[in-house]
Motif scaffolding. Structure first.
Motif, PDB file in Angstrom:
ATOM      1  N   GLN A  19       0.824  -1.202   0.000  1.00 52.87           N
ATOM      2  CA  GLN A  19       0.000   0.000   0.000  1.00 52.87           C
ATOM      3  C   GLN A  19       0.857   1.250   0.000  1.00 52.87           C
ATOM      4  N   VAL A  24      -6.683  -1.017  -5.643  1.00 52.56           N
ATOM      5  CA  VAL A  24      -7.810  -0.170  -5.252  1.00 52.56           C
ATOM      6  C   VAL A  24      -7.327   1.172  -4.698  1.00 52.56           C
ATOM      7  N   ASP A  39      -8.456   3.728  -1.681  1.00 56.25           N
ATOM      8  CA  ASP A  39      -9.276   3.907  -0.476  1.00 56.25           C
ATOM      9  C   ASP A  39      -9.269   5.376  -0.094  1.00 56.25           C
ATOM     10  N   ILE A  97     -12.064   3.038   6.475  1.00 61.05           N
ATOM     11  CA  ILE A  97     -12.355   3.174   5.046  1.00 61.05           C
ATOM     12  C   ILE A  97     -13.717   3.822   4.863  1.00 61.05           C
ATOM     13  N   THR A 118     -14.093   2.500  -1.091  1.00 62.96           N
ATOM     14  CA  THR A 118     -13.022   1.888  -1.874  1.00 62.96           C
ATOM     15  C   THR A 118     -13.443   1.841  -3.336  1.00 62.96           C
ATOM     16  N   THR A 136      -5.212  -5.594  -2.880  1.00 69.19           N
ATOM     17  CA  THR A 136      -6.088  -6.311  -1.947  1.00 69.19           C
ATOM     18  C   THR A 136      -5.527  -7.642  -1.475  1.00 69.19           C
TER      19      THR A 136
END
Length: 156
Positions: A13, A52, A54, A62, A65, A103
């Protein structure tokens, strides 16, 4: 060109610092992304190994998303695709952080995405681009690291 690769055996991430003062003005989040294909720096992602965006609240909760790329879908070979998202009124009211996240992965160097040209234009259309601060000011010796060259974000 060089770009940021989502690799590694743990969490994949990229998260901003608290940018609520910018998010509260509205704007557009954009990036160019590419999925690995075993010949461009990474192996292709599989089903459920999606890239993705977020939008996060103050406690990193979150808010929403958005799927940028699904791991199970076909992708063009060695071509970066543009993803753009205009912040909604809910995201403007509640957003504190932006996070790009993969993910899932089979770990190691597999199931890889690459990103370049991460941009957040906030305020009115044609407004100000967000700047990344407190990055190293000289190129690091390792590959895949981010540094700041006179206000320009570079990845080597």
């Amino acid at each position: 060109p060089n770009y940021f690769l989502f690799t590694g055996s743990n969490t994949r991430q990229l998260t901003t610092k608290n940018i609520n003062s910018y998010l509260s003005q509205g704007g557009t989040i954009s990036c160019y992304y590419i999925q690995g294909n075993s010949s461009n720096g990474g192996e292709n992602a599989d089903n459920g190994e999606d890239l993705v965006l977020d939008i996060l609240g103050i406690t990193y909760n979150i808010i929403i998303t958005y799927t940028i790329s699904q791991g199970s879908t076909s992708y063009p070979n060695n071509i970066f695709s543009l993803f753009t998202h205009v912040l909604t009124s809910i995201e403007v009211a509640l957003g504190y952080y932006i996070r790009f996240r993969q993910t899932s992965s089979s770990q190691s160097a597999f199931d890889t995405y690459g990103m370049k040209w991460l941009n957040f234009e906030y305020g009115v259309v044609g407004g100000t681009d967000i700047r990344f601060e407190n990055l190293p000011t000289t190129a690091p010796s390792e590959n895949g690291r981010v540094w700041n060259n006179n206000g320009i974000l570079y990845i080597v």
